[in-house]
Design a protein around this motif. Sequence first.
Motif, PDB file in Angstrom:
ATOM      1  N   THR A 140      -1.449  -2.085  -2.740  1.00  0.00           N
ATOM      2  CA  THR A 140      -0.487  -2.444  -1.714  1.00  0.00           C
ATOM      3  C   THR A 140       0.631  -1.401  -1.654  1.00  0.00           C
ATOM      4  OG1 THR A 140       0.893  -3.677  -3.244  1.00  0.00           O
ATOM      5  CG2 THR A 140      -0.904  -4.879  -2.204  1.00  0.00           C
ATOM      6  N   THR A 141       1.450  -1.508  -0.620  1.00  0.00           N
ATOM      7  CA  THR A 141       2.600  -0.606  -0.522  1.00  0.00           C
ATOM      8  C   THR A 141       3.537  -0.807  -1.708  1.00  0.00           C
ATOM      9  OG1 THR A 141       2.401  -0.701   1.887  1.00  0.00           O
ATOM     10  CG2 THR A 141       4.483   0.120   0.995  1.00  0.00           C
ATOM     11  N   ALA A 142       3.672  -2.070  -2.152  1.00  0.00           N
ATOM     12  CA  ALA A 142       4.521  -2.321  -3.332  1.00  0.00           C
ATOM     13  C   ALA A 142       3.979  -1.576  -4.554  1.00  0.00           C
ATOM     14  CB  ALA A 142       4.598  -3.821  -3.614  1.00  0.00           C
ATOM     15  N   ASP A 143       2.652  -1.601  -4.733  1.00  0.00           N
ATOM     16  CA  ASP A 143       2.040  -0.857  -5.842  1.00  0.00           C
ATOM     17  C   ASP A 143       2.375   0.631  -5.740  1.00  0.00           C
ATOM     18  OD1 ASP A 143       0.786  -3.092  -6.906  1.00  0.00           O
ATOM     19  OD2 ASP A 143      -1.039  -2.786  -5.728  1.00  0.00           O
TER      20      ASP A 143
ATOM     21  N   THR B 146      15.171   6.943   0.812  1.00  0.00           N
ATOM     22  CA  THR B 146      15.474   6.000   1.893  1.00  0.00           C
ATOM     23  C   THR B 146      14.174   5.401   2.434  1.00  0.00           C
ATOM     24  OG1 THR B 146      15.266   7.678   3.604  1.00  0.00           O
ATOM     25  CG2 THR B 146      17.453   7.418   2.613  1.00  0.00           C
ATOM     26  N   GLU B 147      14.358   4.330   3.210  1.00  0.00           N
ATOM     27  CA  GLU B 147      13.219   3.671   3.841  1.00  0.00           C
ATOM     28  C   GLU B 147      12.398   4.684   4.659  1.00  0.00           C
ATOM     29  OE1 GLU B 147      14.113  -0.532   5.104  1.00  0.00           O
ATOM     30  OE2 GLU B 147      13.509   0.312   7.025  1.00  0.00           O
ATOM     31  N   ALA B 148      13.107   5.500   5.417  1.00  0.00           N
ATOM     32  CA  ALA B 148      12.431   6.484   6.274  1.00  0.00           C
ATOM     33  C   ALA B 148      11.649   7.486   5.422  1.00  0.00           C
ATOM     34  CB  ALA B 148      13.449   7.209   7.146  1.00  0.00           C
ATOM     35  N   GLU B 149      12.252   7.921   4.331  1.00  0.00           N
ATOM     36  CA  GLU B 149      11.576   8.878   3.452  1.00  0.00           C
ATOM     37  C   GLU B 149      10.344   8.252   2.793  1.00  0.00           C
ATOM     38  OE1 GLU B 149      15.562  11.480   2.201  1.00  0.00           O
ATOM     39  OE2 GLU B 149      14.908   9.768   0.987  1.00  0.00           O
ATOM     40  N   LEU B 150      10.482   6.993   2.398  1.00  0.00           N
ATOM     41  CA  LEU B 150       9.323   6.316   1.784  1.00  0.00           C
ATOM     42  C   LEU B 150       8.184   6.163   2.782  1.00  0.00           C
ATOM     43  CD1 LEU B 150      10.946   3.545  -0.480  1.00  0.00           C
ATOM     44  CD2 LEU B 150       9.541   5.468  -1.258  1.00  0.00           C
ATOM     45  N   CYS B 151       8.522   5.819   4.052  1.00  0.00           N
ATOM     46  CA  CYS B 151       7.495   5.715   5.104  1.00  0.00           C
ATOM     47  C   CYS B 151       6.712   7.014   5.196  1.00  0.00           C
ATOM     48  CB  CYS B 151       8.145   5.475   6.472  1.00  0.00           C
ATOM     49  SG  CYS B 151       8.947   3.899   6.626  1.00  0.00           S
ATOM     50  N   GLU B 152       7.462   8.107   5.241  1.00  0.00           N
ATOM     51  CA  GLU B 152       6.823   9.399   5.425  1.00  0.00           C
ATOM     52  C   GLU B 152       5.996   9.764   4.194  1.00  0.00           C
ATOM     53  OE1 GLU B 152       9.446  12.480   7.056  1.00  0.00           O
ATOM     54  OE2 GLU B 152       8.155  13.918   6.000  1.00  0.00           O
TER      55      GLU B 152
ATOM     56  N   LEU C 148       4.688   7.836   1.868  1.00  0.00           N
ATOM     57  CA  LEU C 148       3.528   6.984   1.608  1.00  0.00           C
ATOM     58  C   LEU C 148       2.602   6.880   2.818  1.00  0.00           C
ATOM     59  CD1 LEU C 148       5.352   4.050  -0.260  1.00  0.00           C
ATOM     60  CD2 LEU C 148       4.250   6.048  -1.276  1.00  0.00           C
ATOM     61  N   GLY C 149       3.077   7.378   3.979  1.00  0.00           N
ATOM     62  CA  GLY C 149       2.249   7.309   5.183  1.00  0.00           C
ATOM     63  C   GLY C 149       2.005   5.885   5.658  1.00  0.00           C
ATOM     64  N   VAL C 150       3.015   5.031   5.513  1.00  0.00           N
ATOM     65  CA  VAL C 150       2.884   3.652   6.004  1.00  0.00           C
ATOM     66  C   VAL C 150       4.043   3.323   6.941  1.00  0.00           C
ATOM     67  CG1 VAL C 150       1.611   2.825   3.979  1.00  0.00           C
ATOM     68  CG2 VAL C 150       4.101   2.707   4.006  1.00  0.00           C
TER      69      VAL C 150
ATOM     70  N   ASN D  60       6.043  -2.179   6.710  1.00  0.00           N
ATOM     71  CA  ASN D  60       5.343  -2.252   5.417  1.00  0.00           C
ATOM     72  C   ASN D  60       6.282  -1.942   4.259  1.00  0.00           C
ATOM     73  OD1 ASN D  60       2.755  -3.052   5.806  1.00  0.00           O
ATOM     74  ND2 ASN D  60       1.951  -1.006   6.194  1.00  0.00           N
ATOM     75  N   VAL D  61       7.033  -0.855   4.416  1.00  0.00           N
ATOM     76  CA  VAL D  61       7.964  -0.451   3.353  1.00  0.00           C
ATOM     77  C   VAL D  61       9.014  -1.534   3.148  1.00  0.00           C
ATOM     78  CG1 VAL D  61       9.833   1.153   2.771  1.00  0.00           C
ATOM     79  CG2 VAL D  61       7.631   2.025   3.566  1.00  0.00           C
TER      80      VAL D  61
END
Lengths: 249, 249
Positions: free
Chosen positions: A27-30, A49-55, A57-59, A63-64
């Motif tokens: 999962t994204t949490a994993d 940041t949320e935006a950086e995590l999206c990029e 992890l590609g989700v 989801n993030v």
Amino acid sequence: MRTANRRSGGRSAGVKTGGRAAPRQETTADRIKDYILGEGLQPGDLLPTEAELCEHLGVSRSNVREAVRQLTTLDIVEVRHGHGTFVGNMSLDALVESLVFRGVLVPGDDLRALREVIDLRLTLDLAMAERIVDAFRGTTNPELHALVKEMVAKATGGSPFPDEDRAFHTGLLARLDNSLVGQLVGAFWDVHTAVVPKLGVSVAVDLERTARAHGDMLEAAEAGDPERFRLAVTTHYEPIKRSLDERAN
Amino acid sequence: MRTANRRSGGRSAGVKTGGRAAPRQETTADRIKDYILGEGLQPGDLLPTEAELCEHLGVSRSNVREAVRQLTTLDIVEVRHGHGTFVGNMSLDALVESLVFRGVLVPGDDLRALREVIDLRLTLDLAMAERIVDAFRGTTNPELHALVKEMVAKATGGSPFPDEDRAFHTGLLARLDNSLVGQLVGAFWDVHTAVVPKLGVSVAVDLERTARAHGDMLEAAEAGDPERFRLAVTTHYEPIKRSLDERAN
């Protein structure tokens, strides 16, 4: 516990727990947990940041956001509004929340859940007696004596003393070489004190006796006397146990 | 534990835990918990649909959805896809998840987190010795003996035996009058077995010794001999403790 396997993934998704080896999707949490591990981040460290995590992890953003909320519930991450998202302290808060709710939810059965929590507190306090006594033998502890004095003063005036009580037990266990025991006892203390008023169990009786039992525990520990310490621990739990017995009848 | 107060609300929002009495806003998750309590629902009972909860609580769909996810993480509710949302079992899965992650996260310090978990398992097993022996004295337990036989057979063949191991410990504790102890030991067992392979700690040595120690525990319990039981418990943890000591050097 049957589902531990599904949820406790991380670096190696195939870990077997609970007797099941269900293959699971990461999962994204994993993946946020993997990121924390991979970067060697420690509690209190800032996460992207949320935006950086999206990029990274590609989700998607949603989801993030959901994953961060889930990890927040487990205190694996901590959101400080206006400051960012940090690696959390992995405290036992989630345990407290589940157990408090269970304790309130299933009170019909002679307050069984509360009984079990108190039984476990007593068991752990007794099991730790030797180690606590070893840690305190021959020391002087003015801060703990001050807490006892405050508890006795409040009890004499008919007031409860939850803050001093918790600080006392935490202080006693802080000297052990096992921080998990202290955390666990603290968690059960929180469950106990959160559930008792919700169930309307009276603990007003014997407030003074409970307060003084803390002083006996401390003196026994400083005197290096495990037998006396265990006796004081047992005395300490007698009022709440008696109160529960009365409710059960 | 500092934040237990913020999160462990429910019926009475002003409950003091952790020495803080922060006034808090009731969240949608709290209101779903209140609904469960108010309706007297029990684990396994069906909850209203998302749409019904929105209407009943007067909050948005996304609020309800987030609250349900949060409560799912804590196993306070359980979503069975295609069947609905049910009151959960309030298991200790969340505890396992936090502790597994913490165990993997902070391994630098001589595997301290794993040491603490194993120390706590040993402490609880020893503390429960008298009660387990009392429960088993004079009984015969073919299903537990079969598990021991299976463990020894696997160990002799060089294979680990996590499923049998967990079933054995769970079976031993199932006879106690405290279900929380069994759950907690199960949770720590899961943490232990999930963390060990991730940290690359070798437990292959002494598999057979560990397997046979289970047989000694069972025989001591059936024979009503707490001293022998405690000895077998200590023997049972020796291989993993030695393996950790070797890693620390």
